[in-house]
Design a protein around this motif. Structure first.
Motif, PDB file in Angstrom:
ATOM      1  N   THR A 192       0.729  -1.303   0.085  1.00  7.93           N
ATOM      2  CA  THR A 192      -0.068  -0.129  -0.065  1.00  7.93           C
ATOM      3  C   THR A 192       0.965   1.227  -0.048  1.00  7.93           C
ATOM      4  O   THR A 192       1.961   1.217   0.551  1.00  7.93           O
ATOM      5  N   ALA A 240      -4.251  -6.695   2.249  1.00 12.44           N
ATOM      6  CA  ALA A 240      -4.945  -5.662   1.507  1.00 12.44           C
ATOM      7  C   ALA A 240      -6.375  -5.645   2.105  1.00 12.44           C
ATOM      8  O   ALA A 240      -7.099  -4.373   2.210  1.00 12.44           O
ATOM      9  N   ARG A 241      -7.194  -6.707   1.793  1.00  6.04           N
ATOM     10  CA  ARG A 241      -8.557  -6.740   2.280  1.00  6.04           C
ATOM     11  C   ARG A 241      -8.751  -6.138   3.653  1.00  6.04           C
ATOM     12  O   ARG A 241      -9.744  -5.263   3.790  1.00  6.04           O
ATOM     13  N   LEU A 286      -6.721  -4.200   5.489  1.00  6.18           N
ATOM     14  CA  LEU A 286      -6.226  -2.993   5.646  1.00  6.18           C
ATOM     15  C   LEU A 286      -7.304  -1.950   4.950  1.00  6.18           C
ATOM     16  O   LEU A 286      -7.931  -0.838   5.661  1.00  6.18           O
ATOM     17  N   HIS A 287      -7.690  -2.125   3.977  1.00  2.14           N
ATOM     18  CA  HIS A 287      -8.536  -1.115   3.240  1.00  2.14           C
ATOM     19  C   HIS A 287     -10.269  -1.263   3.677  1.00  2.14           C
ATOM     20  O   HIS A 287     -11.020  -0.584   3.428  1.00  2.14           O
ATOM     21  N   GLU A 335     -10.006   1.673   6.441  1.00  2.00           N
ATOM     22  CA  GLU A 335      -9.539   2.863   6.321  1.00  2.00           C
ATOM     23  C   GLU A 335     -10.190   3.788   7.122  1.00  2.00           C
ATOM     24  O   GLU A 335      -9.281   4.671   7.433  1.00  2.00           O
ATOM     25  N   THR A 380      -4.038   6.709   3.527  1.00  5.86           N
ATOM     26  CA  THR A 380      -3.668   4.950   3.239  1.00  5.86           C
ATOM     27  C   THR A 380      -4.843   4.466   2.759  1.00  5.86           C
ATOM     28  O   THR A 380      -5.733   3.951   3.305  1.00  5.86           O
ATOM     29  N   THR A 381      -5.037   4.566   1.339  1.00  8.11           N
ATOM     30  CA  THR A 381      -6.241   4.122   0.484  1.00  8.11           C
ATOM     31  C   THR A 381      -5.973   3.242  -0.468  1.00  8.11           C
ATOM     32  O   THR A 381      -4.948   3.358  -1.130  1.00  8.11           O
ATOM     33  N   ALA A 382      -6.797   2.509  -0.905  1.00 13.19           N
ATOM     34  CA  ALA A 382      -6.481   1.789  -2.110  1.00 13.19           C
ATOM     35  C   ALA A 382      -6.320   2.444  -3.487  1.00 13.19           C
ATOM     36  O   ALA A 382      -5.623   2.343  -4.164  1.00 13.19           O
ATOM     37  N   THR A 392      -3.134   4.109  -3.581  1.00 10.43           N
ATOM     38  CA  THR A 392      -2.061   3.026  -3.968  1.00 10.43           C
ATOM     39  C   THR A 392      -1.866   3.062  -5.369  1.00 10.43           C
ATOM     40  O   THR A 392      -0.790   2.965  -5.857  1.00 10.43           O
ATOM     41  N   TYR A 444      -7.029  -8.280  -5.110  1.00 10.51           N
ATOM     42  CA  TYR A 444      -8.295  -7.478  -4.447  1.00 10.51           C
ATOM     43  C   TYR A 444      -8.515  -6.004  -4.994  1.00 10.51           C
ATOM     44  O   TYR A 444      -9.636  -5.811  -4.866  1.00 10.51           O
ATOM     45  N   PHE A 445      -7.653  -5.440  -5.393  1.00 11.32           N
ATOM     46  CA  PHE A 445      -7.763  -4.212  -6.174  1.00 11.32           C
ATOM     47  C   PHE A 445      -8.676  -4.255  -7.075  1.00 11.32           C
ATOM     48  O   PHE A 445      -9.712  -3.469  -7.621  1.00 11.32           O
TER      49      PHE A 445
END
Length: 322
Positions: free
Chosen positions: A112, A272-273, A275-276, A279, A292-294, A297, A314-315
């Motif tokens: 990220t 990732a899943r 963390l985001h 948020e 700190t966002t998808a 990133t 994931y993104f």
């Protein structure tokens, strides 16, 4: 009577075994070692908050922050599989991705983007220094040895035709947290740092005498970017620090959480899943974590191929990457 006691004992043993098995399942966690930097700097502050939020959100993760010497140590530790994830400033990441400085290109990948880092100096409010040129020839604390901050300042000063170790009395710290005291007691004229919520800036700004920030002028920003176009125009919003009533324009880059290339795709996906998915709580816990966002990133990555495949999966699922 004897048979009854034996039956009860057997039942208790079975219940104990079942409870132990259930307990074993309950505490089964994936340990993730996170490299930060020296105490007193922005990376340990961010890393500790990152671990707290992530561990609370997913009981199957056990993220363990560890102090290191910073970006320049975290990158080789990731390459050697001695860290699972590590915080790395934008300039060291840029150099590692491109193989600048005679080193091979790193195989570490992006988990990220964490926050943008507009660089600037802080001085005591009662000091005579008001511009970067005023600081030439003065003792300046440029950050901790091994951290990314001195690399950012070298690029910015080089864009102005200045050499960090020749035009200034450069000080490199063993601990990032030592810098504010050096400014406040006069051992250093200024302290170099970056971004919102940086502890060194906060310490000087919250002192009894207050602080003044020094950043490149608009003309200087243009000169810097003409030579180092990878540095982006960035802004520190007004009131980010005590007494700072106006926004401050500068240049800088995005720092990252990088992961070792060998981290399994499913683990990177889970990170990732998780963390985001948190948020908003992360932003509430730490101001600089609001970036700190998808989406940030994907926008900050120099090349989308540098994002770990598990993260990219994931993104794509949530529609921020194609």
């Amino acid at each position: 009577m004897k048979s009854t006691r034996l039956l009860v004992a057997a039942l208790l043993m079975l219940a104990g075994a079942a409870a132990a098995e259930e307990g074993s399942r309950a505490i089964s966690r994936t340990t993730i070692v996170l490299g930060t930097a020296t105490p007193g700097g922005g990376f340990p502050l961010y890393g500790n908050a990152f671990a707290e939020v992530m561990n609370a959100a997913d009981e199957t993760l056990a993220i363990e922050p560890r102090n290191t010497k910073g970006s320049n140590e975290n990158i080789p530790l990731l390459e050697q599989d001695k860290l699972d994830i590590g915080l790395v400033a934008g300039e060291p990441a840029y150099e590692a991705f491109l193989g600048i400085g005679g080193r091979p290109k790193t195989n570490a990948k992006i988990l990220t983007a964490i926050y943008s880092s507009p660089g600037m100096f802080v001085v005591r409010a009662d000091s005579p220094y008001k511009t970067i040129s005023d600081l030439v020839g003065q003792p300046v604390a440029f950050g901790a040895k091994g951290s990314g901050l001195p690399i950012l300042s070298r690029y910015i000063l080089d864009g102005l035709g200045l050499k960090q170790d020749e035009d200034f009395k450069s000080i490199y710290l063993d601990r990032a947290g030592d810098g504010p005291a050096m400014v406040l007691d006069g051992r250093a004229a200024a302290l170099w740092g970056a971004g919102v919520g940086w502890p060194g800036f906060a310490a000087v700004a919250s002192s009894a005498g207050g602080a003044r920030f020094i950043a490149p002028s608009a003309d200087e920003i243009a000169r810097i970017r003409a030579k180092h176009s990878f540095l982006k125009p960035l802004t520190v919003p007004a009131n980010s620090y005590r007494g700072q009533t106006a926004a401050i324009s500068s240049v800088g880059s995005w720092s990252f959480v990088l992961v070792r290339a060998s981290l399994p795709d499913d683990v990177a996906y889970r990170l990732a899943r998780t963390l985001h998915g948190v948020e908003a709580p992360f932003c509430q816990k730490l101001a600089q974590a609001c970036e700190t966002t998808a989406a940030n990133t994907v926008a900050a990555a120099p090349d989308i191929a540098l994002i770990h495949p598990g993260v990219l999966k994931y993104f794509r699922e949530i529609g921020v990457a194609k």
